[in-house]
Design a protein around this motif. Structure first.
Motif, PDB file in Angstrom:
ATOM      1  N   GLY A 137      -6.381   5.319  -4.526  1.00  0.00           N
ATOM      2  CA  GLY A 137      -7.278   6.042  -5.427  1.00  0.00           C
ATOM      3  C   GLY A 137      -6.787   7.450  -5.667  1.00  0.00           C
ATOM      4  N   TRP A 138      -7.211   8.383  -4.819  1.00  0.00           N
ATOM      5  CA  TRP A 138      -6.888   9.798  -5.024  1.00  0.00           C
ATOM      6  C   TRP A 138      -5.445  10.153  -4.738  1.00  0.00           C
ATOM      7  N   GLN A 139      -4.645   9.260  -4.235  1.00  0.00           N
ATOM      8  CA  GLN A 139      -3.256   9.578  -3.930  1.00  0.00           C
ATOM      9  C   GLN A 139      -2.464   9.845  -5.209  1.00  0.00           C
ATOM     10  N   GLY A 140      -1.633  10.880  -5.158  1.00  0.00           N
ATOM     11  CA  GLY A 140      -0.682  11.132  -6.222  1.00  0.00           C
ATOM     12  C   GLY A 140       0.720  10.870  -5.718  1.00  0.00           C
ATOM     13  N   VAL A 141       1.686  10.940  -6.625  1.00  0.00           N
ATOM     14  CA  VAL A 141       3.082  10.775  -6.235  1.00  0.00           C
ATOM     15  C   VAL A 141       3.940  11.832  -6.911  1.00  0.00           C
ATOM     16  N   ASN A 142       5.030  12.172  -6.247  1.00  0.00           N
ATOM     17  CA  ASN A 142       6.062  13.025  -6.812  1.00  0.00           C
ATOM     18  C   ASN A 142       7.347  12.220  -6.791  1.00  0.00           C
ATOM     19  N   TYR A 143       7.786  11.768  -7.970  1.00  0.00           N
ATOM     20  CA  TYR A 143       9.058  11.056  -8.065  1.00  0.00           C
ATOM     21  C   TYR A 143      10.179  12.078  -7.919  1.00  0.00           C
ATOM     22  N   ALA A 144      11.028  11.905  -6.922  1.00  0.00           N
ATOM     23  CA  ALA A 144      12.148  12.816  -6.727  1.00  0.00           C
ATOM     24  C   ALA A 144      13.100  12.725  -7.922  1.00  0.00           C
ATOM     25  N   LYS A 145      13.859  13.783  -8.117  1.00  0.00           N
ATOM     26  CA  LYS A 145      14.829  13.837  -9.199  1.00  0.00           C
ATOM     27  C   LYS A 145      15.742  12.612  -9.133  1.00  0.00           C
ATOM     28  N   PRO A 158       0.850  -1.202   0.000  1.00  0.00           N
ATOM     29  CA  PRO A 158       0.000   0.000   0.000  1.00  0.00           C
ATOM     30  C   PRO A 158       0.882   1.248   0.000  1.00  0.00           C
ATOM     31  N   LEU A 159       0.452   2.276  -0.701  1.00  0.00           N
ATOM     32  CA  LEU A 159       1.215   3.518  -0.768  1.00  0.00           C
ATOM     33  C   LEU A 159       0.996   4.323   0.497  1.00  0.00           C
ATOM     34  N   THR A 160       2.088   4.601   1.230  1.00  0.00           N
ATOM     35  CA  THR A 160       2.052   5.476   2.402  1.00  0.00           C
ATOM     36  C   THR A 160       3.201   6.474   2.280  1.00  0.00           C
ATOM     37  N   ARG A 161       3.063   7.600   2.978  1.00  0.00           N
ATOM     38  CA  ARG A 161       4.139   8.603   2.964  1.00  0.00           C
ATOM     39  C   ARG A 161       5.450   8.014   3.462  1.00  0.00           C
ATOM     40  N   GLU A 162       5.376   7.234   4.529  1.00  0.00           N
ATOM     41  CA  GLU A 162       6.583   6.691   5.136  1.00  0.00           C
ATOM     42  C   GLU A 162       7.268   5.709   4.198  1.00  0.00           C
ATOM     43  N   ALA A 163       6.514   4.801   3.603  1.00  0.00           N
ATOM     44  CA  ALA A 163       7.116   3.788   2.727  1.00  0.00           C
ATOM     45  C   ALA A 163       7.683   4.405   1.453  1.00  0.00           C
ATOM     46  N   PHE A 164       7.060   5.479   0.952  1.00  0.00           N
ATOM     47  CA  PHE A 164       7.464   6.083  -0.316  1.00  0.00           C
ATOM     48  C   PHE A 164       8.526   7.178  -0.137  1.00  0.00           C
ATOM     49  N   ALA A 165       8.811   7.589   1.096  1.00  0.00           N
ATOM     50  CA  ALA A 165       9.722   8.711   1.359  1.00  0.00           C
ATOM     51  C   ALA A 165      11.082   8.594   0.659  1.00  0.00           C
ATOM     52  N   PRO A 166      11.692   7.410   0.539  1.00  0.00           N
ATOM     53  CA  PRO A 166      12.982   7.350  -0.159  1.00  0.00           C
ATOM     54  C   PRO A 166      12.898   7.698  -1.649  1.00  0.00           C
ATOM     55  N   PHE A 167      11.681   7.749  -2.195  1.00  0.00           N
ATOM     56  CA  PHE A 167      11.501   7.943  -3.630  1.00  0.00           C
ATOM     57  C   PHE A 167      10.871   9.288  -3.978  1.00  0.00           C
ATOM     58  N   LEU A 180     -13.029  33.616   1.940  1.00  0.00           N
ATOM     59  CA  LEU A 180     -14.075  33.810   2.948  1.00  0.00           C
ATOM     60  C   LEU A 180     -14.598  32.487   3.501  1.00  0.00           C
ATOM     61  N   GLY A 181     -13.699  31.512   3.605  1.00  0.00           N
ATOM     62  CA  GLY A 181     -14.061  30.229   4.201  1.00  0.00           C
ATOM     63  C   GLY A 181     -14.755  29.262   3.255  1.00  0.00           C
ATOM     64  N   THR A 182     -14.837  29.572   1.969  1.00  0.00           N
ATOM     65  CA  THR A 182     -15.519  28.677   1.028  1.00  0.00           C
ATOM     66  C   THR A 182     -14.579  27.689   0.356  1.00  0.00           C
ATOM     67  N   THR A 183     -13.290  27.815   0.613  1.00  0.00           N
ATOM     68  CA  THR A 183     -12.294  26.962  -0.032  1.00  0.00           C
ATOM     69  C   THR A 183     -11.253  26.547   0.996  1.00  0.00           C
ATOM     70  N   ILE A 184     -10.775  25.328   0.877  1.00  0.00           N
ATOM     71  CA  ILE A 184      -9.669  24.854   1.698  1.00  0.00           C
ATOM     72  C   ILE A 184      -8.485  24.605   0.773  1.00  0.00           C
ATOM     73  N   ARG A 185      -7.352  25.202   1.118  1.00  0.00           N
ATOM     74  CA  ARG A 185      -6.103  24.948   0.395  1.00  0.00           C
ATOM     75  C   ARG A 185      -5.342  23.880   1.166  1.00  0.00           C
ATOM     76  N   TYR A 186      -5.048  22.770   0.518  1.00  0.00           N
ATOM     77  CA  TYR A 186      -4.202  21.733   1.093  1.00  0.00           C
ATOM     78  C   TYR A 186      -2.786  22.086   0.649  1.00  0.00           C
ATOM     79  N   HIS A 187      -1.988  22.564   1.579  1.00  0.00           N
ATOM     80  CA  HIS A 187      -0.779  23.327   1.298  1.00  0.00           C
ATOM     81  C   HIS A 187       0.481  22.472   1.166  1.00  0.00           C
ATOM     82  N   ASP A 188       1.284  22.792   0.155  1.00  0.00           N
ATOM     83  CA  ASP A 188       2.647  22.291  -0.006  1.00  0.00           C
ATOM     84  C   ASP A 188       2.710  20.769  -0.001  1.00  0.00           C
ATOM     85  N   LEU A 189       2.040  20.159  -0.949  1.00  0.00           N
ATOM     86  CA  LEU A 189       1.893  18.704  -0.987  1.00  0.00           C
ATOM     87  C   LEU A 189       3.082  17.971  -1.594  1.00  0.00           C
ATOM     88  N   ALA A 190       3.934  18.659  -2.359  1.00  0.00           N
ATOM     89  CA  ALA A 190       5.081  17.998  -2.988  1.00  0.00           C
ATOM     90  C   ALA A 190       6.169  19.023  -3.276  1.00  0.00           C
TER      91      ALA A 190
END
Length: 167
Positions: free
Chosen positions: A113-121, A8-17, A33-43
């Motif tokens: 499902g909704w999880q994305g990934v950022n492959y490090a350089k 399963p994809l988890t932050r901890e398991a994928f951290a080296p990549f 005005l409280g109508t939107t939530i920004r999920y900040h700095d995801l990658a």
């Protein structure tokens, strides 16, 4: 046949990549005005080497079926590459650490499902592995001069199977 376990994809398991791009655990900032939530700095998008610039793309992945033969990996030595699905369907990720490609260090993950990934350089990864249906992804990667793609064949194929998926 050498089968690759699928985790399963988890932050901890994928951290080296790289980074897992998901809402769970993300910093939330209310906006508009409280109508939107920004999920900040995801990658951490890292594309600046040799004058690179960010590209925003749409990839449409054709579905693959299991068993699936992994026989090649690629890497982008000048920039990271972010995949964010536009659907709630699992897809598969195959990666190996930065450096010389060592088949013994290849790992496979399945998203929730909704999880994305950022492959490090420089992280080795398999090209997009969608399954079930045609799947669309927003992809942020590097544009600019310089060779930013290396591909390498594996000496021995690795297999992703239904049994490995349920393990």
């Amino acid at each position: 046949m050498k089968t690759l376990a699928i985790e399963p994809l988890t932050r901890e398991a994928f951290a080296p990549f790289g980074d897992v791009v998901e809402l769970e655990g993300a910093k939330q900032i209310p906006l508009n005005l409280g109508t939107t939530i920004r999920y900040h700095d995801l990658a951490t998008v890292d594309v600046g080497d040799k004058g690179g610039r960010p590209l925003v793309n749409l990839f449409r992945g054709q579905p693959r079926t299991l068993p699936f033969e992994v026989k090649i990996l690629e890497r982008h030595p000048l920039g990271s590459q972010v995949f964010v699905p536009l659907h709630d369907k699992p897809y598969l990720i195959v990666v190996a650490p930065v450096g010389d490609l060592d088949p013994a260090k290849v790992r496979a993950f399945v998203t929730s499902g909704w999880q994305g990934v950022n492959y490090a350089k420089g992280v080795w990864h398999h090209p997009l592995i969608a399954f079930g249906d045609v799947s669309d992804f927003i992809v942020v990667d590097r544009g600019g001069d310089g060779l930013n793609l290396n591909e390498q064949d594996l000496h021995e194929s690795l297999w992703l199977t239904e049994d490995a998926l349920s393990a």
